[in-house]
Scaffold this motif. Structure first.
Motif, PDB file in Angstrom:
ATOM      1  N   PRO A 248       0.807  -1.227   0.000  1.00 43.94           N
ATOM      2  CA  PRO A 248       0.000   0.000   0.000  1.00 43.94           C
ATOM      3  C   PRO A 248       0.839   1.276   0.000  1.00 43.94           C
ATOM      4  N   TYR A 249       2.026   1.228   0.617  1.00 40.13           N
ATOM      5  CA  TYR A 249       2.867   2.434   0.591  1.00 40.13           C
ATOM      6  C   TYR A 249       3.265   2.788  -0.836  1.00 40.13           C
ATOM      7  N   VAL A 250       3.663   1.782  -1.607  1.00 43.67           N
ATOM      8  CA  VAL A 250       4.073   2.063  -2.993  1.00 43.67           C
ATOM      9  C   VAL A 250       2.873   2.523  -3.818  1.00 43.67           C
ATOM     10  N   THR A 251       1.695   1.887  -3.581  1.00 36.66           N
ATOM     11  CA  THR A 251       0.489   2.357  -4.266  1.00 36.66           C
ATOM     12  C   THR A 251       0.260   3.836  -3.998  1.00 36.66           C
ATOM     13  N   ALA A 252       0.383   4.226  -2.721  1.00 36.79           N
ATOM     14  CA  ALA A 252       0.133   5.619  -2.363  1.00 36.79           C
ATOM     15  C   ALA A 252       1.151   6.547  -3.009  1.00 36.79           C
ATOM     16  N   ALA A 253       2.420   6.127  -3.037  1.00 41.85           N
ATOM     17  CA  ALA A 253       3.444   6.981  -3.642  1.00 41.85           C
ATOM     18  C   ALA A 253       3.158   7.192  -5.122  1.00 41.85           C
ATOM     19  N   LEU A 254       2.776   6.104  -5.821  1.00 39.55           N
ATOM     20  CA  LEU A 254       2.499   6.236  -7.257  1.00 39.55           C
ATOM     21  C   LEU A 254       1.278   7.127  -7.487  1.00 39.55           C
ATOM     22  N   LEU A 255       0.239   6.963  -6.645  1.00 36.86           N
ATOM     23  CA  LEU A 255      -0.949   7.795  -6.815  1.00 36.86           C
ATOM     24  C   LEU A 255      -0.615   9.263  -6.579  1.00 36.86           C
ATOM     25  N   PHE A 256       0.243   9.529  -5.593  1.00 34.35           N
ATOM     26  CA  PHE A 256       0.618  10.925  -5.343  1.00 34.35           C
ATOM     27  C   PHE A 256       1.350  11.506  -6.546  1.00 34.35           C
ATOM     28  N   GLY A 257       2.264  10.717  -7.122  1.00 33.29           N
ATOM     29  CA  GLY A 257       2.961  11.197  -8.320  1.00 33.29           C
ATOM     30  C   GLY A 257       1.995  11.475  -9.457  1.00 33.29           C
ATOM     31  N   LEU A 258       1.015  10.587  -9.625  1.00 32.64           N
ATOM     32  CA  LEU A 258       0.015  10.805 -10.680  1.00 32.64           C
ATOM     33  C   LEU A 258      -0.769  12.091 -10.425  1.00 32.64           C
ATOM     34  N   GLY A 259      -1.109  12.339  -9.152  1.00 33.20           N
ATOM     35  CA  GLY A 259      -1.846  13.557  -8.830  1.00 33.20           C
ATOM     36  C   GLY A 259      -1.036  14.800  -9.155  1.00 33.20           C
ATOM     37  N   VAL A 260       0.266  14.786  -8.798  1.00 33.70           N
ATOM     38  CA  VAL A 260       1.126  15.943  -9.107  1.00 33.70           C
ATOM     39  C   VAL A 260       1.180  16.156 -10.615  1.00 33.70           C
ATOM     40  N   TYR A 261       1.361  15.042 -11.344  1.00 41.80           N
ATOM     41  CA  TYR A 261       1.420  15.133 -12.800  1.00 41.80           C
ATOM     42  C   TYR A 261       0.127  15.741 -13.352  1.00 41.80           C
ATOM     43  N   GLY A 262      -1.028  15.270 -12.830  1.00 45.36           N
ATOM     44  CA  GLY A 262      -2.299  15.773 -13.338  1.00 45.36           C
ATOM     45  C   GLY A 262      -2.490  17.250 -13.053  1.00 45.36           C
ATOM     46  N   VAL A 263      -2.116  17.687 -11.845  1.00 43.15           N
ATOM     47  CA  VAL A 263      -2.288  19.103 -11.508  1.00 43.15           C
ATOM     48  C   VAL A 263      -1.456  19.971 -12.437  1.00 43.15           C
ATOM     49  N   LEU A 264      -0.228  19.511 -12.747  1.00 44.77           N
ATOM     50  CA  LEU A 264       0.632  20.342 -13.591  1.00 44.77           C
ATOM     51  C   LEU A 264       0.257  20.230 -15.056  1.00 44.77           C
ATOM     52  N   ARG A 265      -0.323  19.109 -15.477  1.00 47.67           N
ATOM     53  CA  ARG A 265      -0.540  18.869 -16.889  1.00 47.67           C
ATOM     54  C   ARG A 265      -1.879  19.390 -17.372  1.00 47.67           C
ATOM     55  N   ARG A 266      -2.932  19.237 -16.572  1.00 45.44           N
ATOM     56  CA  ARG A 266      -4.274  19.505 -17.062  1.00 45.44           C
ATOM     57  C   ARG A 266      -4.545  20.998 -17.157  1.00 45.44           C
ATOM     58  N   ARG A 267      -5.310  21.397 -18.167  1.00 44.19           N
ATOM     59  CA  ARG A 267      -5.711  22.794 -18.309  1.00 44.19           C
ATOM     60  C   ARG A 267      -7.085  23.031 -17.723  1.00 44.19           C
ATOM     61  N   ASN A 268      -7.927  22.019 -17.753  1.00 46.23           N
ATOM     62  CA  ASN A 268      -9.303  22.180 -17.299  1.00 46.23           C
ATOM     63  C   ASN A 268      -9.346  22.180 -15.777  1.00 46.23           C
ATOM     64  N   ALA A 269      -9.986  23.203 -15.194  1.00 42.18           N
ATOM     65  CA  ALA A 269      -9.946  23.354 -13.740  1.00 42.18           C
ATOM     66  C   ALA A 269     -10.618  22.183 -13.027  1.00 42.18           C
ATOM     67  N   VAL A 270     -11.665  21.613 -13.627  1.00 45.61           N
ATOM     68  CA  VAL A 270     -12.327  20.478 -12.982  1.00 45.61           C
ATOM     69  C   VAL A 270     -11.387  19.281 -12.929  1.00 45.61           C
ATOM     70  N   LEU A 271     -10.615  19.082 -13.995  1.00 43.56           N
ATOM     71  CA  LEU A 271      -9.659  17.965 -13.995  1.00 43.56           C
ATOM     72  C   LEU A 271      -8.536  18.213 -12.992  1.00 43.56           C
ATOM     73  N   VAL A 272      -8.163  19.492 -12.820  1.00 42.29           N
ATOM     74  CA  VAL A 272      -7.152  19.798 -11.800  1.00 42.29           C
ATOM     75  C   VAL A 272      -7.682  19.410 -10.422  1.00 42.29           C
ATOM     76  N   LEU A 273      -8.964  19.711 -10.175  1.00 43.73           N
ATOM     77  CA  LEU A 273      -9.545  19.332  -8.872  1.00 43.73           C
ATOM     78  C   LEU A 273      -9.549  17.811  -8.704  1.00 43.73           C
ATOM     79  N   MET A 274      -9.831  17.073  -9.794  1.00 38.21           N
ATOM     80  CA  MET A 274      -9.802  15.610  -9.688  1.00 38.21           C
ATOM     81  C   MET A 274      -8.397  15.133  -9.325  1.00 38.21           C
ATOM     82  N   SER A 275      -7.375  15.753  -9.910  1.00 38.33           N
ATOM     83  CA  SER A 275      -6.010  15.339  -9.587  1.00 38.33           C
ATOM     84  C   SER A 275      -5.675  15.648  -8.133  1.00 38.33           C
ATOM     85  N   VAL A 276      -6.209  16.779  -7.627  1.00 41.34           N
ATOM     86  CA  VAL A 276      -5.997  17.085  -6.210  1.00 41.34           C
ATOM     87  C   VAL A 276      -6.623  15.998  -5.345  1.00 41.34           C
ATOM     88  N   GLU A 277      -7.791  15.501  -5.773  1.00 36.93           N
ATOM     89  CA  GLU A 277      -8.412  14.408  -5.018  1.00 36.93           C
ATOM     90  C   GLU A 277      -7.520  13.175  -5.007  1.00 36.93           C
TER      91      GLU A 277
END
Lengths: 186, 120
Positions: free
Chosen positions: B6-35
């Protein structure tokens, strides 16, 4: 590898796979639905980790409320049906920082825990967690209720442009807000 | 139970969230990445509850509950901001938001606001 490990591995793979789809898909609505899959898999992870109450709260609040709110926002901002091409910035920096954060944390945690095993603690049922919250964590709990109230008030104030306008400010403010509002209410 | 999974799962999900926040232009998708990032933190907290024997039992799970409440408050205010942005600018692309000038709703954008009005 015990049964719990296999379950954790499978649910973790589902969560990460759905997470990848959330941040890469071209369909806005599908991103929300993949988010449901990801959060549901995480709720399963919580169940395996013996955190019953957290798992059900996750299903209720995240899958039930947050995703529905997000889908409402997708609808209210008139997202196009089907794929949209303008969802992404060109993103080498994003891949670099995101991949760096994810892989760095992975290396750190793998190095810290290796392949060690722990015994699962007693299950976090509503009774045990309630005892903890209302004995040791009462003050943060109450502060959170104040925070929820302020978030509620803040959201209402934000979504009503007629609140906080300077007195007699109809001339000072741009006219279109005044025009839009009655139209929105009719 | 091997906590590294579970620790590695969480680390990968956090990386995906950071990537999504920086990559997405749509504000709703940015909020999903924050989730996604908030959920990675929740998974870390719940897993730490099994590996760390704290003085108070189940502290990690209590913290995870608190984070869920914070996320609910965050999503409410965040969506109010996004909808207000859409009302003023008729777009939710975060890199179209001017950060330096004061907001002039409707300067040269009367067609956009007229659109939202007509849409109602």
């Amino acid at each position: 590898m015990t049964g719990a490990d296999v379950l954790l591995l499978a649910l973790g793979a589902v969560a990460v796979g759905a997470g990848v789809l959330v941040v890469t898909t071209k369909h806005l609505v599908r991103a929300g639905l993949y988010l449901v899959v990801c959060l549901g898999a995480l709720a399963g992870d919580f169940l395996v980790l013996s955190a019953e109450l957290v798992a059900w709260v996750q299903v209720l609040i995240y899958v039930g409320a947050v995703v529905v709110l997000l889908l409402f926002a997708v609808m209210l901002t008139r997202a196009p049906i089907g794929a949209s091409d303008d969802l992404d910035r060109p993103g080498w920096p994003a891949a670099l920082i995101g991949g760096g954060a994810g892989l760095g944390l992975t290396v750190l945690l793998v190095d810290a825990y290796r392949w060690s095993t722990v015994e699962l603690p007693t299950a976090g049922t509503a009774e045990r967690l309630g005892e903890q919250i209302f004995q040791s964590w009462v003050l943060p709990f109450e502060v959170l209720s104040v925070l929820l109230l302020s978030a509620l008030v803040g959201a209402i104030v934000l979504s009503r442009p007629d609140i906080g306008r300077p007195p007699g400010g109809d001339a000072a403010r741009p006219a279109d807000l005044v025009d839009v509002e009655p139209g929105g209410r009719r | 139970m091997r906590p590294v999974i579970p620790y590695v799962t969480a680390a990968l999900l956090f990386g995906l969230g950071v990537y999504g926040v920086l990559r997405r232009r749509n504000a709703v998708l940015v909020l999903m990445s924050v989730e996604l990032m908030l959920n990675a933190v929740n998974l870390i907290l719940v897993t730490a509850d099994t590996t760390v024997r704290a003085v108070l039992p189940h502290s990690g799970q209590v913290f995870a509950l608190f984070v869920i409440v914070l996320a609910a408050a965050e999503i409410g205010v965040g969506l109010a901001i996004v909808l207000q942005l859409y009302r003023l600018r008729a777009t939710v692309a975060v890199d179209d938001v001017p950060l330096t000038e004061p907001p002039h709703p409707g300067d040269g954008r009367e067609p956009a606001t007229a659109n939202t009005e007509a849409g109602r």
